[in-house]
Design an enzyme around this catalytic site. Structure first.
Site, PDB file in Angstrom:
ATOM      1  N   GLY A  99      -5.079  -5.419   5.872  1.00  0.00           N
ATOM      2  CA  GLY A  99      -4.318  -6.322   5.016  1.00  0.00           C
ATOM      3  C   GLY A  99      -4.858  -7.733   4.980  1.00  0.00           C
ATOM      4  NE  ARG A 100      -6.363  -9.011  11.135  1.00  0.00           N
ATOM      5  CZ  ARG A 100      -5.842  -7.856  11.523  1.00  0.00           C
ATOM      6  NH1 ARG A 100      -4.780  -7.360  10.902  1.00  0.00           N
ATOM      7  NH2 ARG A 100      -6.362  -7.173  12.535  1.00  0.00           N
ATOM      8  CE  LYS A 113      -3.762   0.124   2.556  1.00  0.00           C
ATOM      9  NZ  LYS A 113      -4.689   0.263   3.699  1.00  0.00           N
ATOM     10  CD  GLU A 160      -1.641  -9.219  11.180  1.00  0.00           C
ATOM     11  OE1 GLU A 160      -0.447  -9.572  11.072  1.00  0.00           O
ATOM     12  OE2 GLU A 160      -2.281  -8.683  10.255  1.00  0.00           O
ATOM     13  CE  LYS A 169       6.630  -3.958   9.725  1.00  0.00           C
ATOM     14  NZ  LYS A 169       5.267  -3.734   9.178  1.00  0.00           N
ATOM     15  CG  HIS A 181      -1.854 -41.454   7.895  1.00  0.00           C
ATOM     16  ND1 HIS A 181      -1.674 -42.787   8.175  1.00  0.00           N
ATOM     17  CD2 HIS A 181      -3.029 -41.378   7.218  1.00  0.00           C
ATOM     18  CE1 HIS A 181      -2.671 -43.496   7.668  1.00  0.00           C
ATOM     19  NE2 HIS A 181      -3.513 -42.658   7.080  1.00  0.00           N
ATOM     20  CD  GLU A 185       9.155  -7.574   6.033  1.00  0.00           C
ATOM     21  OE1 GLU A 185       9.071  -7.943   7.222  1.00  0.00           O
ATOM     22  OE2 GLU A 185       8.581  -6.555   5.594  1.00  0.00           O
TER      23      GLU A 185
END
Length: 543
Positions: free
Chosen positions: A270-271, A209, A356, A507, A387, A215
């Site tokens: 964001g999520r 944004k 979050e 961060k 399994h 990153e």
């Protein structure tokens, strides 16, 4: 700020605490034996999602008290506030309107006196037009070749949603296009992502944004250098990079044509953004028609959540039951178990959405909570998990509520595979609920010393979510279902589900440490003794 009534001081909470003491020793075997219709009665259905919640440690009284708690917490009012564009994200003074991203063209959703729906559809139309050009081959790379590979560069909500959606709906994707997703700042992720790609046929979507996310922009700069190493001319960047951003100046400085910049808004977290411009990779993969079907599924579940009475409201029911387990039984995790290989990334997507959002320890009023809030969500697809970790769920010491997600029809019918898959869904839910008693084990002529090892206690709760087929519409309903479960939980726990201050400290400290790692001379380190020693050891090791 208005004074909040503490959750544990509400009458319905006190009633639930008393009820829990009466119910905590009850077994699902007994609950089913006492109510022959329980398995058909404790179900709900909405827009193609059938939810069987009968295998939960609840009674009619439990549900009545949970609905009363929802009333005391003004869940209905809070739902109205969210859909109405009120700034319910109080710590950032923002509206929470991911629901507007899937509102139909004629809808009216107002933020600060302005209807935002026309802007949403303008971006959606621009995404659709761009996707049509790429998918048809009309959009050419710098050397005149059509695009064959698309790499989405993002992190968090700018990665997990598109990754999940593209995998979940791969059946509907255009197969002559390859899609990859680059998120980790680890150089290995970049190197392996581009290793076998042709720069002349590769399109990068840079999803940030602000266009400053460390990153994402580190990976974007490396992608730009990789592309230019082959194509040479800086003008080529505009043919091989597009942006999902609102920072036109930074986008232009990078070399991207701002005509190919797709924006979104600060009222989209964001999520919660996979159905915004962040979903550009999904539009490219599926085409605009299928993407709009995905949005229609979201909207259908939104309308159900907004309008259905709580007693028939699937997200409300499941959200309240999850509060019951977390805050009364002390369950600390929840397993999401999709029995469809296409949904293999769905649990990972839900991890950000749930943890979050509701990984909070103070109320909206700033008081520290004295009850459990967000659970740890995890899971794996289908029989793979059986399994792997199902042993712990069946016979371990942890109480782990489970959601089984399954479909009546397979997109890839092969022999009797789907019947075997579905048999496992129903068998696992049954085994978790009812277990196997020592007497039943002995009836199998098992040696007495083995009886404890082969006994299953049961009484392990689960929901079964059954849909007809995994379509774009169905995926939209599922994602919106969990979004609204998260919202319901957050309202009851009186926490802010739409900020994420917990990701900031690490961060900020990393930004301080980077120059210390890269300094040519030994820096003056002012951390704790452990961090100082680790930095020094790393500096020595990288020599």
């Amino acid at each position: 700020m208005a004074q909040h009534t503490l959750l544990t001081q509400r009458p319905a909470w006190a009633a639930l605490r008393s009820h829990f003491q009466d119910l905590k020793g009850a077994h699902l075997r007994d609950l089913f034996a006492a109510d022959p219709d329980r398995g058909t009665r404790l179900t709900a259905e909405a827009v193609g999602v059938f939810a069987d919640y009968s295998k939960n440690r609840v009674t009619d009284e439990t549900l009545t008290l949970l609905f009363a708690l929802a009333g005391e917490c003004d869940l209905k009012g809070r739902i109205g506030a969210m859909f109405g564009g009120e700034k319910i994200n109080i710590t950032e003074n923002r509206a929470v309107l991911h629901t507007a991203l899937r509102a139909p063209k004629g809808a009216v959703v107002t933020v600060d006196g302005k209807n935002v729906v026309p802007e949403v559809h303008a971006v959606l139309d621009a995404m659709s037009a761009f996707a049509d050009r790429v998918r048809s081959g009309e959009w050419k790379g710098y050397t005149g070749k059509p695009i064959k590979s698309v790499v989405n560069i993002g992190i968090g909500g700018s990665d997990l949603g598109p990754v999940m959606a593209n995998e979940a709906l791969r059946f509907y994707a255009q197969r002559d296009l390859t899609f990859r997703f680059l998120s980790n700042v680890d150089g290995t992720d970049f190197s392996e992502t581009v290793r076998d790609l042709d720069p002349a046929e590769t399109l990068f979507i840079v999803c940030s944004k602000t266009f400053t996310t460390q990153e994402t922009m580190t990976n974007a700069e490396s992608a730009r250098a990789w592309s230019l190493a082959a194509l040479k001319d800086p003008a080529s960047v505009a043919k091989h990079f597009v942006a999902v951003s609102t920072n036109a100046a930074k986008v232009k400085e990078f070399g991207i044509d701002t005509a190919n910049m797709f924006g979104f808004w600060d009222w989209v977290g964001g999520r919660y953004s996979m159905d915004s411009a962040v979903g550009l990779a999904t539009v490219l993969a599926l085409g605009p028609t299928h993407f709009r079907e995905l949005l229609a599924g979201f909207h259908a579940m939104d309308e159900h959540f907004r309008t259905a009475p709580f007693e028939k409201n699937v997200p409300v029911i499941l959200g309240l039951i999850s509060v019951w387990y977390g805050s009364f039984f002390g369950a600390e995790t929840a397993a999401v178990l999709p029995y469809d290989q296409y949904l293999k990334r769905f649990p990972a997507y839900l991890q950000q959405l749930t943890m979050e959002s509701n990984g909070k320890r103070v109320t909206l009023g700033g008081a520290e909570v004295d009850y459990q809030t967000g659970a740890v969500y995890w899971g794996e697809p289908g029989t793979n998990g059986q399994h792997s970790f199902y042993q712990l769920i069946h016979q371990g010491t942890k109480l782990i509520p489970c959601d089984f997600i399954a479909f009546c029809r397979s997109l890839n019918p092969v022999g009797r595979h789907h019947d075997l898959l579905m048999a496992n869904v129903f068998a696992q839910a049954e085994a978790l609920a009812f277990g196997k008693t020592a007497e039943q084990v002995r009836a199998d002529k098992v040696e007495e010393w083995l009886v404890p090892h082969k006994t299953f206690p049961g009484n392990r709760p689960s929901n079964v979510l059954l849909l007809e087929k995994l379509t774009p519409f169905a995926l939209g309903t599922l994602v919106a279902l969990y979004e609204h479960i998260v919202f319901t939980q957050g309202v009851i726990w009186d926490i802010g589900s739409f900020d994420q201050w917990g990701v900031e400290l690490g961060k900020a400290l990393a930004s301080r440490i980077v120059p210390e790692l890269e300094a040519p001379a030994e820096p003056d380190l002012k951390h704790d003794s452990s961090t100082n020693a680790l930095i020094r050891r790393y500096r020595q090791g990288k020599k």
